[in-house]
Design an enzyme around this catalytic site. Structure first.
Site, PDB file in Angstrom:
ATOM      1  N   ASP A 508       0.829  -1.207   0.000  1.00 27.78           N
ATOM      2  CA  ASP A 508       0.000   0.000   0.000  1.00 27.78           C
ATOM      3  C   ASP A 508       0.871   1.269   0.000  1.00 27.78           C
ATOM      4  OD1 ASP A 508      -2.002   1.820   0.365  1.00 27.78           O
ATOM      5  OD2 ASP A 508      -2.808   0.935   2.196  1.00 27.78           O
ATOM      6  N   ASP A 571     -10.746   3.841  -0.964  1.00 28.31           N
ATOM      7  CA  ASP A 571     -11.349   2.816  -0.105  1.00 28.31           C
ATOM      8  C   ASP A 571     -12.871   2.771  -0.239  1.00 28.31           C
ATOM      9  OD1 ASP A 571      -8.770   2.754   0.719  1.00 28.31           O
ATOM     10  OD2 ASP A 571      -9.232   2.776   2.859  1.00 28.31           O
TER      11      ASP A 571
HETATM   12  C1  GAL Z   1      -5.545   2.157   2.966  1.00 25.42           C
HETATM   13  C2  GAL Z   1      -6.020   1.011   2.093  1.00 25.42           C
HETATM   14  C3  GAL Z   1      -6.979   0.187   2.914  1.00 25.42           C
HETATM   15  C4  GAL Z   1      -6.268  -0.334   4.135  1.00 25.42           C
HETATM   16  C5  GAL Z   1      -5.638   0.827   4.917  1.00 25.42           C
HETATM   17  C6  GAL Z   1      -4.764   0.323   6.054  1.00 25.42           C
HETATM   18  O1  GAL Z   1      -4.683   2.957   2.253  1.00 25.42           O
HETATM   19  O2  GAL Z   1      -6.639   1.516   0.947  1.00 25.42           O
HETATM   20  O3  GAL Z   1      -7.503  -0.876   2.135  1.00 25.42           O
HETATM   21  O4  GAL Z   1      -5.292  -1.260   3.741  1.00 25.42           O
HETATM   22  O5  GAL Z   1      -4.859   1.638   4.090  1.00 25.42           O
HETATM   23  O6  GAL Z   1      -4.177   1.367   6.769  1.00 25.42           O
END
Ligand code: GAL
Length: 756
Positions: A508, A571
């Site tokens: 990520d 998200d």
């Molecule tokens: C976001 C991601 C989510 C989750 C989150 C965890 O950036 O899109 O799916 O993984 O971080 O902090």
């Protein structure tokens, strides 16, 4: 001077009246252009600040759609607005004023006439200093921005010009104000009397009775409301009343009452519960309605049926783990003909393990038997370079537990795959998202935090259940949740993951934004190339899941950096706005999906979700959940369940265990559906399947039942076709030129057409 000021004021008030639609329905419309500036400067709080040179922006749409394509971080919105006292005079309840600012992606602070009045959707009730770190923590992009002030709050300038200044912070992807409503009004009865349906799910008893708990609250701090609550349930197919009850309510300020309704209904029948609270003194009503779940998926037969992926990719010498997914009355006995050398199948549970040393395509015949009969199916193993030949199906901790994920919760999810039977329908991965990391030790090894005392033992346990394990990290120094990332430790991390037995890595972007602030395409690719180098060196296959919210149209180059899937969006949350905003805009990515290379529109938001630790039942209606699973199956999307599997209810389970729906998602051709027809009311998506048949999704975007007329020509389908209704698994007969079908509100019909 004074006179001048007054003149100026009245002129600007007149101007305001001209550029705002006059307050209608006792509301002031704020969905008019606001002033906008990127960056961040505390001087912009001041009502007296001269913003005349700022650009104009429409607040109901994100800034990326309005010329600010690569803008992340801070930007400000400002508007001048007169708030007339007549709003109070005309109101039935006169105690509070509400300022509604749609939604803001991701965080905001709102100032009224120099004073902070709200932050991330929460009203600041009295004069308070603005917090500098308001943009930390979980994104608030889908939180309604509704700020409520007491009518006598000195921060409101009645009958004068008011300046609203909004400081927005976008952590990446879509940014800024969007959605609706944007308005100012007095808080009315519906703003004080609130129903809450999501603190408990529907309860099922056998095949008929459904009970539902809900709460009704008076959130006013001053007003007492008395009236009658009427609850009735109506079948959607014939309009018959299933249930009716009336209760007198006396609701003191700040009081919540919990009710349970028991409604007898055939589980396959759609029905709606209507709630009406009629207030005695004003005669005003607050109404809500709630769709009841209805189950279309037939119960599995007693005789065996083989489910799950028909094709499986593996690299030479990588550990092989594939569970033959099958339903039928236990005990089932599994066998396989022509298994390549090095693989073994366990007859008792269909788990295939071992290694294949030679590249090649192996055709295997699987067989499952029980006392009611036998099922057989072809299974192709492709030993080569490409893995994940069908979209991964599994569970991920994020949408349910957020950062509160733990070893125990992960094990429980794995166990629930077995006890609920999900494993018999092809569900495989148990993925840990953010929140497991501690720090790198002096040797550069990543150490899990105290919630994960022994990662390797935990992975071995999950594998012993016939399931695979996923993990999460960031190419930046920190993850999005502020935990340790992989920056400068990529090689060591990849080795640690392999040593533990990890099968899936979600990688990520997060704080990598600090290393590449305005990344060009090469910079977007660089961290993924880097990690890919090392996960390709380890002795096991690791599905590489890119997560960077679609930046730089990742779907056009995700395969180049060896991604097996890539997130195409920000998200998801459990709202129609989020679901439809993501799902229906995926057509642009369709050409780039292929076996081993999947577009990922984010995880499923069905069942008990909440981003942890506090959970609520999904706010999607049952029809919206059918749309979710149908669309994600047509999109060949990774299916990652994001709910608490220890609280699976009959409806959620039925959504996740329809083998004909899942077969569309897992179709070996790997072609993603395309949108072939759309208007404001509905969309039609078509997916080509391996055997020459077509999967067609009709989606109703409106809030009413909708007849949809379909011409086969529009679907580029010639001649006669056999039509099958996929959710109930029933044949609907032959179609030639066209057909009409009724589609439920925000719902779907999923059809498969085969040549007769
Ligand atoms: C976001 C991601 C989510 C989750 C989150 C965890 O950036 O899109 O799916 O993984 O971080 O902090």
């Amino acid at each position: 001077m004074k006179k001048f000021t007054i003149c100026l004021f009245s002129a600007s008030l007149l101007l305001l009246m001209a550029c705002h639609r006059p307050a209608s329905d006792n509301k002031i419309d704020l969905s008019v252009p606001w002033k906008f500036h990127s960056g961040d400067d505390p001087a912009w709080i001041a009502a007296s600040f001269d913003d005349s040179k700022w650009e104009l922006i429409n607040p109901t749409d994100i800034w990326e759609h309005q010329g600010y394509k690569n803008l992340d971080g801070f930007a400000w919105y400002r508007i001048r607005v007169a708030i007339p006292k007549r709003l109070i005079n005309d109101a039935f309840i006169k105690d509070s004023l509400q300022i509604r600012l749609g939604r803001i992606d991701d965080y905001d602070q709102v100032f009224l006439n120099d004073e902070l009045i709200g932050e991330n959707g929460k009203t600041i009730p009295q004069k308070t200093e603005a917090r500098p770190d308001f943009f930390k923590g979980q994104s608030q992009w889908d939180t309604e921005r509704r700020y409520i002030l007491a009518a006598n709050d000195p921060r409101i300038h009645w009958d004068q010009e008011n300046v609203i200044a909004v400081r927005a912070y976008d952590q990446g992807g879509a940014g800024g104000m969007f959605s609706k409503p944007f308005e100012i009004s007095m808080a009315d009865l519906p703003d004080h009397i609130k129903f809450d349906f999501n603190q408990s799910g529907f309860k099922f008893d056998g095949d008929t009775l459904i009970s539902k708990q809900f709460a009704i609250s008076n959130i006013s701090l001053k007003e007492d409301f008395r009236g009658k609550l009427t609850i009735k349930a109506i079948r959607c197919d014939n309009g018959n009343q299933l249930f009716r009850e009336e209760t007198l309510l006396d609701m003191a300020p700040n009081i919540s009452t919990v009710f349970t309704v028991n409604i007898k209904k055939d589980l396959s029948v759609p029905a709606i519960i209507y709630f009406t609270f009629r207030e005695n003194a004003s005669g005003k009503e607050v109404r809500e309605s709630l769709e009841m779940p209805y189950i279309l998926t037939p119960k599995p037969c007693k005789s065996p049926r083989i489910n799950g992926a028909k094709v499986f990719g593996i690299r030479p010498w990588s550990p092989f783990l594939y569970k033959v997914a099958a339903t039928g009355q236990p005990p089932l006995t599994y066998s396989a003909e022509s298994l390549p050398e090095g693989l073994h199948l366990r007859a008792g549970d269909g788990l295939i393990t071992g290694y294949i040393s030679k590249k090649g395509e192996y055709k295997v015949r699987l067989k499952v038997t029980n006392s009611f009969g036998a099922a057989e199916r072809d299974f192709t193993i492709k030993c080569g370079d490409l893995i994940s030949l069908t979209p991964p199906m599994g569970w991920n901790s994020w949408n349910v537990w957020g950062l509160s994920v733990s070893d125990k919760k992960v094990r429980q999810a794995g166990e629930a795959f077995i006890s609920s039977g999900l494993i018999n329908h092809g569900w495989t991965y148990i993925n840990i998202d953010d929140g497991w990391e501690d720090t790198h030790d002096k040797n550069g090894n990543i150490i899990p935090n105290s919630k994960f005392p022994d990662m390797k033992t935990m992975c071995t346990y999950i594998h012993s259940l016939g399931l695979k394990v996923g993990i999460y990290s960031s190419p930046g120094p920190k993850t999005c949740g502020g935990y340790e990332g992989s920056y400068n430790f990529e090689e060591k991390d990849a080795r640690n993951y392999a040593d533990w037995g990890i099968d899936y890595l979600k990688y990520d972007w997060c704080s990598y934004g600090g290393i590449a602030p305005n990344p060009n395409e090469n910079q977007l690719k660089a961290p993924y190339r880097e990690m890919r180098k090392y996960i390709r060196k380890v002795n096991r296959d690791i599905h590489f899941s890119l997560c960077q919210y679609g930046m730089g149209d990742v779907w056009t180059w995700g395969n180049e950096v060896d991604g097996n899937s890539w997130r195409t969006t920000g998200d998801i949350e459990d709202s129609w706005e989020s679901l439809s905003g993501i799902g229906f805009t995926q057509s642009k990515c369709s050409p780039f999906s292929a076996p081993g290379r999947w577009n990922d529109p984010d995880m499923l938001v069905v069942g008990w979700v909440g981003w942890g630790p506090k959970l609520h039942y999904t706010r999607l209606t049952p029809n919206e959940q059918y749309t979710h699973v149908t669309l994600w199956s047509l999109l060949a999307a990774p299916l990652l369940i994001g709910c608490d599997l220890t609280q699976l209810d009959a409806f959620t389970l039925s959504l996740l265990t329809n083998d004909e729906v899942l077969a569309i998602n897992q179709d070996p051709l790997g072609k993603q559906a395309k949108k072939v027809s759309k208007n404001d009311e509905y969309q039609i998506w078509v997916r080509d399947l391996e055997d020459g048949s077509k999967a067609v999704g009709l989606f109703n975007l409106t809030e009413n039942q909708l007849p949809v007329n379909v011409n086969l020509d529009d679907l580029l389908m010639k001649g006669k076709w056999m039509m099958r209704d996929v959710w109930p698994q029933t044949d609907l007969g032959l179609v030639q030129t066209h057909f009409e079908m009724s589609v439920p509100p925000h719902g779907t019909r999923l059809l498969v057409f085969r040549k007769p």
